[in-house]
Structures are given as structure tokens and as C-alpha cells.
Design a protein around this motif. Structure first.
Motif, PDB file in Angstrom:
ATOM      1  N   GLU A 131       2.402   0.952  -3.480  1.00 21.59           N
ATOM      2  CA  GLU A 131       1.797   1.370  -2.631  1.00 21.59           C
ATOM      3  C   GLU A 131       0.244   0.988  -1.599  1.00 21.59           C
ATOM      4  OE1 GLU A 131       1.844   1.909  -6.192  1.00 21.59           O
ATOM      5  OE2 GLU A 131       3.318   3.718  -5.985  1.00 21.59           O
ATOM      6  N   ALA A 132      -0.633   0.363  -1.841  1.00 23.42           N
ATOM      7  CA  ALA A 132      -1.548  -0.202  -0.835  1.00 23.42           C
ATOM      8  C   ALA A 132      -0.680  -0.954  -0.397  1.00 23.42           C
ATOM      9  CB  ALA A 132      -2.477  -0.918  -1.653  1.00 23.42           C
ATOM     10  N   VAL A 133       0.359  -1.615  -0.738  1.00 21.05           N
ATOM     11  CA  VAL A 133       1.036  -3.309  -0.060  1.00 21.05           C
ATOM     12  C   VAL A 133       1.586  -2.208   1.154  1.00 21.05           C
ATOM     13  CG1 VAL A 133       2.855  -4.204   0.164  1.00 21.05           C
ATOM     14  CG2 VAL A 133       1.148  -4.840  -1.466  1.00 21.05           C
ATOM     15  N   LEU A 134       2.418  -0.993   0.648  1.00 19.00           N
ATOM     16  CA  LEU A 134       2.974  -0.031   1.852  1.00 19.00           C
ATOM     17  C   LEU A 134       2.277   0.408   2.675  1.00 19.00           C
ATOM     18  CD1 LEU A 134       5.235   2.075  -1.239  1.00 19.00           C
ATOM     19  CD2 LEU A 134       6.508   0.283   1.811  1.00 19.00           C
ATOM     20  N   ALA A 135       0.567   0.892   2.284  1.00 22.89           N
ATOM     21  CA  ALA A 135      -0.054   1.318   3.537  1.00 22.89           C
ATOM     22  C   ALA A 135      -0.635  -0.003   3.856  1.00 22.89           C
ATOM     23  CB  ALA A 135      -1.446   1.705   2.104  1.00 22.89           C
ATOM     24  N   GLU A 136      -0.698  -0.896   3.561  1.00 20.54           N
ATOM     25  CA  GLU A 136      -1.256  -2.062   4.679  1.00 20.54           C
ATOM     26  C   GLU A 136       0.380  -2.437   5.066  1.00 20.54           C
ATOM     27  OE1 GLU A 136      -2.846  -5.312   5.780  1.00 20.54           O
ATOM     28  OE2 GLU A 136      -3.231  -4.124   5.296  1.00 20.54           O
ATOM     29  N   ILE A 137       1.426  -2.239   5.064  1.00 22.02           N
ATOM     30  CA  ILE A 137       2.207  -1.958   5.911  1.00 22.02           C
ATOM     31  C   ILE A 137       2.851  -1.419   7.603  1.00 22.02           C
ATOM     32  CG2 ILE A 137       5.086  -2.215   6.201  1.00 22.02           C
ATOM     33  CD1 ILE A 137       5.547  -4.131   3.347  1.00 22.02           C
ATOM     34  N   ARG A 138       2.865   0.106   6.200  1.00 21.88           N
ATOM     35  CA  ARG A 138       2.318   0.856   7.446  1.00 21.88           C
ATOM     36  C   ARG A 138       0.803   0.691   8.928  1.00 21.88           C
ATOM     37  NH1 ARG A 138       0.735   5.938   6.682  1.00 21.88           N
ATOM     38  NH2 ARG A 138       1.188   6.984   8.120  1.00 21.88           N
ATOM     39  N   ARG A 139       0.214  -0.089   8.610  1.00 23.77           N
ATOM     40  CA  ARG A 139      -1.353  -0.259   9.299  1.00 23.77           C
ATOM     41  C   ARG A 139      -1.152  -1.059  10.213  1.00 23.77           C
ATOM     42  NH1 ARG A 139      -4.279  -3.862  10.216  1.00 23.77           N
ATOM     43  NH2 ARG A 139      -4.078  -5.304   8.156  1.00 23.77           N
ATOM     44  N   ILE A 140      -0.029  -2.324  10.490  1.00 20.56           N
ATOM     45  CA  ILE A 140      -0.031  -3.476  10.540  1.00 20.56           C
ATOM     46  C   ILE A 140       1.501  -3.063  11.643  1.00 20.56           C
ATOM     47  CG2 ILE A 140      -0.554  -4.961   8.990  1.00 20.56           C
ATOM     48  CD1 ILE A 140       1.888  -5.968   8.719  1.00 20.56           C
ATOM     49  N   ASN A 212      19.208  -5.102 -11.563  1.00 14.07           N
ATOM     50  CA  ASN A 212      21.079  -4.884 -11.782  1.00 14.07           C
ATOM     51  C   ASN A 212      21.090  -3.566 -10.805  1.00 14.07           C
ATOM     52  OD1 ASN A 212      22.254  -7.343 -12.422  1.00 14.07           O
ATOM     53  ND2 ASN A 212      23.157  -6.220 -14.050  1.00 14.07           N
ATOM     54  N   THR A 213      20.086  -2.585 -10.380  1.00 13.51           N
ATOM     55  CA  THR A 213      19.745  -1.343  -9.665  1.00 13.51           C
ATOM     56  C   THR A 213      19.138  -1.763  -8.881  1.00 13.51           C
ATOM     57  OG1 THR A 213      18.708  -0.600 -11.746  1.00 13.51           O
ATOM     58  CG2 THR A 213      20.429   0.362 -12.107  1.00 13.51           C
ATOM     59  N   GLN A 214      19.413  -1.390  -8.120  1.00 11.29           N
ATOM     60  CA  GLN A 214      18.929  -2.058  -6.490  1.00 11.29           C
ATOM     61  C   GLN A 214      18.822  -0.673  -5.354  1.00 11.29           C
ATOM     62  OE1 GLN A 214      18.862  -5.739  -5.242  1.00 11.29           O
ATOM     63  NE2 GLN A 214      18.851  -5.894  -7.212  1.00 11.29           N
ATOM     64  N   ILE A 215      17.822  -0.951  -4.231  1.00  9.49           N
ATOM     65  CA  ILE A 215      18.074  -0.450  -2.925  1.00  9.49           C
ATOM     66  C   ILE A 215      17.823  -0.848  -1.830  1.00  9.49           C
ATOM     67  CG2 ILE A 215      16.936   1.590  -4.283  1.00  9.49           C
ATOM     68  CD1 ILE A 215      14.189   0.896  -2.898  1.00  9.49           C
ATOM     69  N   ALA A 216      18.269  -0.275  -0.657  1.00  9.93           N
ATOM     70  CA  ALA A 216      18.550  -1.448   0.448  1.00  9.93           C
ATOM     71  C   ALA A 216      18.113  -0.048   1.638  1.00  9.93           C
ATOM     72  CB  ALA A 216      19.767  -1.816   0.707  1.00  9.93           C
ATOM     73  N   GLY A 217      16.673  -0.332   2.227  1.00  6.40           N
ATOM     74  CA  GLY A 217      16.634   0.469   3.202  1.00  6.40           C
ATOM     75  C   GLY A 217      15.767   0.450   4.084  1.00  6.40           C
ATOM     76  N   VAL A 218      16.068   0.858   5.362  1.00  7.37           N
ATOM     77  CA  VAL A 218      15.138   1.225   6.233  1.00  7.37           C
ATOM     78  C   VAL A 218      13.758   1.883   6.812  1.00  7.37           C
ATOM     79  CG1 VAL A 218      14.751   0.555   9.366  1.00  7.37           C
ATOM     80  CG2 VAL A 218      16.736  -0.302   7.859  1.00  7.37           C
ATOM     81  N   ALA A 219      12.451   1.921   6.890  1.00  3.37           N
ATOM     82  CA  ALA A 219      11.444   3.092   6.958  1.00  3.37           C
ATOM     83  C   ALA A 219      11.207   3.006   8.349  1.00  3.37           C
ATOM     84  CB  ALA A 219      10.671   2.490   5.485  1.00  3.37           C
ATOM     85  N   ARG A 220      10.546   3.699   9.530  1.00  5.93           N
ATOM     86  CA  ARG A 220      10.631   3.826  10.599  1.00  5.93           C
ATOM     87  C   ARG A 220       9.033   4.385  10.774  1.00  5.93           C
ATOM     88  NH1 ARG A 220      13.218   2.302  14.889  1.00  5.93           N
ATOM     89  NH2 ARG A 220      14.988   2.585  14.126  1.00  5.93           N
ATOM     90  N   ALA A 221       7.589   3.923  11.346  1.00  7.25           N
ATOM     91  CA  ALA A 221       6.753   4.138  10.967  1.00  7.25           C
ATOM     92  C   ALA A 221       6.469   4.617  12.692  1.00  7.25           C
ATOM     93  CB  ALA A 221       5.844   2.853  11.817  1.00  7.25           C
TER      94      ALA A 221
END
Length: 221
Positions: A131-140, A212-221
Motif C-alpha cells: 500500500e505504501a509503495v502504491l501511494a509512492e507511485i501515485r505521488r511521483i 501461476n495466478t497472475q494479473i496484468a494491468g494499467v492504472a492511471r493517475a
């Protein structure tokens, strides 16, 4: 020409283990071609058209460098220094300038709204605080910027894969430097406050059943 800069030593929260650090660097070098053959169709989809400058969280030995445009720049957030030489070699072969930062993903040290694109693959499973990593990604990320990801996730309850994830949880995490088989990373990304999230769920068929269970995606800020 590839220019490599190393800055900002690994944060105190990361404890580099000499044996496991070397093992993981060797493992992903040896298994890279096999894993990439399975993941390539999904990476081609979400990493298509990457811009000239990309931030990557946990690039490891450089599996995603071939998706970067030659002449571009990779800002690499990679605390495992045993990965650095192979990552630099991969960038050099591609003609990519490497800005290598030995830091944790929770604290990249990058400025607010300074990145157009952040990518990750098989990384959010092993960070200390996703969660902290995702918040950091959104910040930058700049407004409208994208976070593009390929990750392995918890399997559906009642399946053989879910049972194997539960049984192998501790040895798997010890071997792969904290990697968890049991994280609902799709839920974490959807709850992280991005403007939009697109996710594809899929299954690999490899001997590494918990993976073996995976996801791929794109999140937009």
C-alpha cells in the motif's frame, strides 16, 4: 552510450542477505528466458509504447529493459546490489541510460509528479508494504501518468493453487526475499486511489504452482 549512476544507498528497512541476494540474482538470470516466454504476451500488452523515460520499481536483472525504447532512460529503484551488474549490462545492450538508485520502493527519493510512467513486474509480492509503495507511485506520477504492472497474486479459495500457496508460504518467502504468494494485489491497486484501473487476470502453467495466478494491468493517475 549507457551512463550508470548509483545514488542513495539502500534504506534501513531493507536487509540485504548475502546468500539469498546472490541466489535471487542467479535464479532470475537463469530462469529469465523461461519466465519471459510465459509472461511476454501480457508484458507486450501493458508495456507497449513506453515513453523515453521510465521509472521501474524492482527491475532486478533487467527483464523489462527490452521493452524500453533505445536511447531512453530507466530510473531503476533496486535495493539488491547483487542485481546491479546484470541490470547495467542489460541497459547497455539496449542502449538505455541507467539511473540506478539503491533504494526501497516505499521511498524512491523522486520528486512529486516527476514521472510519466512507472512499471513493475513480479515486485509488489515482495515489498514490505504494498500500500505504501502504491501511494509512492501515485505521488511521483504526473496527472494522467500510468502505472503498468505484471504481478502474481493470491489464487481463488478452494483451489489446488491456493492450497499450495498456503502450505509453501514460509519457505517461498524465505527463499525469495519476502515474496508472498497470498497478496490480493488487484484489490490493493484498485483501492490505491488511481483515477482508473484496467486489469486482466490470467493463469500460467509452470512448475512453480504458487506463482501461476497472475494479473496484468494499467492504472492511471
Amino acid at each position: 552510450m549507457t551512463e550508470t549512476t548509483t545514488s542513495d544507498r539502500a534504506d534501513a528497512g531493507f536487509r540485504l542477505h548475502g546468500g539469498r541476494g546472490r541466489f535471487n540474482a542467479a535464479f532470475f538470470r537463469a530462469m529469465g528466458p523461461y519466465l519471459e516466454a510465459s509472461l511476454r504476451p501480457y508484458k507486450q500488452r501493458v508495456f507497449a509504447g513506453l515513453p523515453g523515460s521510465v521509472v521501474e520499481i524492482g527491475p532486478g536483472v533487467g527483464a523489462n529493459v527490452p521493452f524500453l525504447p533505445p536511447g531512453g532512460t530507466l530510473v531503476a529503484i533496486e535495493p539488491n546490489r547483487y542485481m546491479h551488474d546484470r541490470l547495467a549490462a542489460a541497459a547497455s545492450r539496449r542502449g538505455v541510460r541507467l539511473d540506478l538508485r539503491e533504494r526501497m520502493a516505499e521511498q524512491t527519493g523522486l520528486a512529486d509528479h516527476s514521472a510519466d510512467t512507472v512499471i513493475s513486474s513480479l515486485v509488489l509480492c515482495s515489498v514490505g508494504d504494498p500500500e505504501a509503495v502504491l501511494a509512492e507511485i501515485r505521488r511521483i506520477l504526473r496527472p494522467g501518468g500510468t502505472f503498468r504492472f505484471v504481478e502474481h497474486v493470491v489464487a481463488r479459495e478452494g483451489t489446488a493453487t491456493r492450497a499450495s500457496q498456503r502450505v509453501l508460504r514460509r519457505p517461498w518467502a524465505w527463499t525469495f526475499e519476502g515474496c508472498s504468494c497470498e497478496r490480493d494485489l488487484e484489490g490493493a491497486v484498485r483501492s490505491a486511489g488511481f483515477a482508473s484501473v484496467e486489469v486482466v487476470r490470467y493463469r500460467l502453467h509452470t512448475p512453480f504452482l504458487p506463482f501461476n495466478t497472475q494479473i496484468a494491468g494499467v492504472a492511471r493517475a
